[in-house]
Design a protein around this motif. Structure first.
Motif, PDB file in Angstrom:
ATOM      1  N   VAL A 330      29.413  52.025  30.438  1.00 19.91           N
ATOM      2  CA  VAL A 330      29.895  50.894  31.233  1.00 19.91           C
ATOM      3  C   VAL A 330      29.665  51.199  32.715  1.00 19.91           C
ATOM      4  CG1 VAL A 330      31.888  49.477  31.839  1.00 19.91           C
ATOM      5  CG2 VAL A 330      31.635  50.356  29.502  1.00 19.91           C
ATOM      6  N   ILE A 331      29.071  50.253  33.432  1.00 20.19           N
ATOM      7  CA  ILE A 331      28.892  50.399  34.874  1.00 20.19           C
ATOM      8  C   ILE A 331      30.227  50.108  35.543  1.00 20.19           C
ATOM      9  CG2 ILE A 331      27.653  49.580  36.920  1.00 20.19           C
ATOM     10  CD1 ILE A 331      25.383  48.751  34.942  1.00 20.19           C
ATOM     11  N   THR A 332      30.749  51.077  36.281  1.00 19.28           N
ATOM     12  CA  THR A 332      32.118  51.011  36.801  1.00 19.28           C
ATOM     13  C   THR A 332      32.107  51.029  38.320  1.00 19.28           C
ATOM     14  OG1 THR A 332      32.903  52.212  34.856  1.00 19.28           O
ATOM     15  CG2 THR A 332      34.381  52.106  36.727  1.00 19.28           C
ATOM     16  N   GLU A 333      32.781  50.050  38.914  1.00 18.90           N
ATOM     17  CA  GLU A 333      32.885  49.998  40.370  1.00 18.90           C
ATOM     18  C   GLU A 333      34.326  49.679  40.741  1.00 18.90           C
ATOM     19  OE1 GLU A 333      31.128  47.567  44.249  1.00 18.90           O
ATOM     20  OE2 GLU A 333      30.350  47.158  42.233  1.00 18.90           O
ATOM     21  N   VAL A 334      34.959  50.605  41.428  1.00 19.52           N
ATOM     22  CA  VAL A 334      36.333  50.396  41.864  1.00 19.52           C
ATOM     23  C   VAL A 334      36.340  49.492  43.100  1.00 19.52           C
ATOM     24  CG1 VAL A 334      38.434  51.512  42.715  1.00 19.52           C
ATOM     25  CG2 VAL A 334      37.088  52.601  40.904  1.00 19.52           C
ATOM     26  N   LEU A 335      37.081  48.388  43.010  1.00 17.06           N
ATOM     27  CA  LEU A 335      37.147  47.421  44.109  1.00 17.06           C
ATOM     28  C   LEU A 335      38.345  47.652  45.005  1.00 17.06           C
ATOM     29  CD1 LEU A 335      36.313  44.235  42.006  1.00 17.06           C
ATOM     30  CD2 LEU A 335      34.728  45.743  43.189  1.00 17.06           C
ATOM     31  N   GLY A 336      39.324  48.368  44.491  1.00 15.04           N
ATOM     32  CA  GLY A 336      40.511  48.664  45.279  1.00 15.04           C
ATOM     33  C   GLY A 336      41.422  49.599  44.514  1.00 15.04           C
ATOM     34  N   GLY A 337      42.300  50.281  45.229  1.00 14.67           N
ATOM     35  CA  GLY A 337      43.234  51.195  44.577  1.00 14.67           C
ATOM     36  C   GLY A 337      42.611  52.546  44.329  1.00 14.67           C
ATOM     37  N   THR A 338      42.945  53.158  43.197  1.00 11.34           N
ATOM     38  CA  THR A 338      42.520  54.517  42.877  1.00 11.34           C
ATOM     39  C   THR A 338      41.023  54.559  42.620  1.00 11.34           C
ATOM     40  OG1 THR A 338      44.647  54.868  41.822  1.00 11.34           O
ATOM     41  CG2 THR A 338      42.910  56.431  41.300  1.00 11.34           C
ATOM     42  N   SER A 339      40.371  55.608  43.062  1.00  5.64           N
ATOM     43  CA  SER A 339      38.942  55.793  42.782  1.00  5.64           C
ATOM     44  C   SER A 339      38.744  57.071  41.989  1.00  5.64           C
ATOM     45  CB  SER A 339      38.136  55.854  44.085  1.00  5.64           C
ATOM     46  OG  SER A 339      38.573  56.934  44.872  1.00  5.64           O
ATOM     47  N   VAL A 340      37.555  57.169  41.337  1.00  3.25           N
ATOM     48  CA  VAL A 340      37.247  58.351  40.550  1.00  3.25           C
ATOM     49  C   VAL A 340      36.846  59.496  41.451  1.00  3.25           C
ATOM     50  CG1 VAL A 340      35.720  59.299  38.797  1.00  3.25           C
ATOM     51  CG2 VAL A 340      36.461  56.956  38.620  1.00  3.25           C
TER      52      VAL A 340
END
Length: 340
Positions: A330-340
């Protein structure tokens, strides 16, 4: 099949030189449907008219099957153009001629016999579904029917390439779908290579194998349709995608909802589209995913799913869930909050 090399087209205006097409390289494989998309003024129409030299490039080469059209004599160019059909937004039909005559007249001008003209007109009006309207006039036809006549006329010379200049932009959505279905049929059954320009992302979505994105006369992104729909790199491509799919939430909305944890866009493609990965992540990592927006886009060669989700939980658990999504394709992009 089609190879554009360093194509530039300049126009002299009162305010100076305008470079409508700026050093464009584009390759279209035989049997492919290649879409060129861009906003108004991006240079799309100028570019497609350079392919058959209706607009002669200021510089660069246009090759069709390895033959450089810019180096042909006028008689050689006329002969080569018979391999290249073209359909337009405005149909370009003769108003005082019947449907039959609109398809037949260009064939007569090329010197085909009466029998061959009749055979070809019948064949291609059958393909576009207008055998019962042969004696009708353009004023008696709907917009979609007029475009079908124009397509039959372009096909009647049995070209190897079909150029489409915004052929669906004047049509309503239902009629647009029917014309796109027809182009898919033509491509599949006749093996005709199609190069089209459009400003409508749904056209790209439905029929294109490869895509070129233009802005201000330049190529800003190129690739397969499925790659552009899953990983759009340029902001112009991203804007186009947002017209058919809500791929993100505005930062102000994320702030307004006071969402803690990770607000994440998950893009599913291939095998990952059929797996219950969000449910598995919730069970394995003690997180609570809340889907904020979601959609599925069906492309010609695959399916892409987009989900914007708020993943709530302990930071370590959220990170594990995001890593699980990534490991699952799965292509994952954090838009806000916690990041990897």
């Amino acid at each position: 099949m089609i190879q554009l090399q360093n194509i530039t087209k300049q126009f002299q205006t009162k305010s100076g030189i305008v470079r409508a097409v700026d050093d464009i390289n584009l390759h279209v494989e035989k049997g492919e449907i290649h879409g060129v998309i861009g906003y108004s003024g991006a240079g799309k129409s100028t570019l497609i008219r350079c392919v058959n030299l209706l607009e002669r490039p200021t510089s660069g080469n246009v090759q069709i099957d390895g033959v450089d059209l810019t180096k042909l004599s006028e008689s050689e160019l006329r002969k080569t153009r018979q391999k290249i059909g073209m359909i337009f937004q405005g149909f370009n039909l003769l108003k005082t001629a019947t449907v039959y005559e609109n398809v037949a007249i260009p064939l007569r001008l090329l010197g085909y016999s009466k029998k061959e003209v009749a055979t070809r007109v019948d064949k291609y009006l059958t393909i576009v579904g207008l055998t019962d309207r042969q004696q009708s006039y353009p004023s008696q036809l709907s917009g979609g029917q007029k475009q079908r006549v124009a397509i039959a006329r372009a096909l009647s010379q049995e070209p190897e390439i079909l150029l489409s200049d915004e052929a669906t932009s004047a049509l309503d959505p239902e009629t647009t779908d029917s014309i796109l279905d027809l182009l898919l049929k033509i491509n599949a059954e006749l093996g005709i290579t199609i190069l089209l320009i459009t400003h409508e992302m749904n056209v790209i979505q439905k029929i294109c194998d490869q895509v070129t994105v233009l802005e201000n006369g330049k190529v800003v992104e190129q690739g397969s349709a499925i790659n552009l729909f899953t990983k759009p790199a340029h902001k112009t491509t991203q804007k186009f995608l947002n017209t058919i799919s809500q791929r993100t939430l505005a930062p102000s909305l994320i702030e307004h909802l006071n969402l803690s944890g990770a607000v994440t866009r998950l893009t599913f493609v291939g095998e990952s589209t059929g797996n219950p990965l969000i449910t598995e992540a919730a069970l394995q990592f003690n997180v609570k995913p809340n889907i904020l927006t979601a959609n599925i886009i069906e492309l010609k060669n695959g399916v892409v799913g987009n989900i914007v989700t708020h993943i709530n939980g302990e930071q370590a658990d959220v990170q594990k869930a995001l890593q699980f999504f990534q490991a699952s394709g799965v292509i994952t992009e954090v838009l806000g909050g916690t990041s990897v």
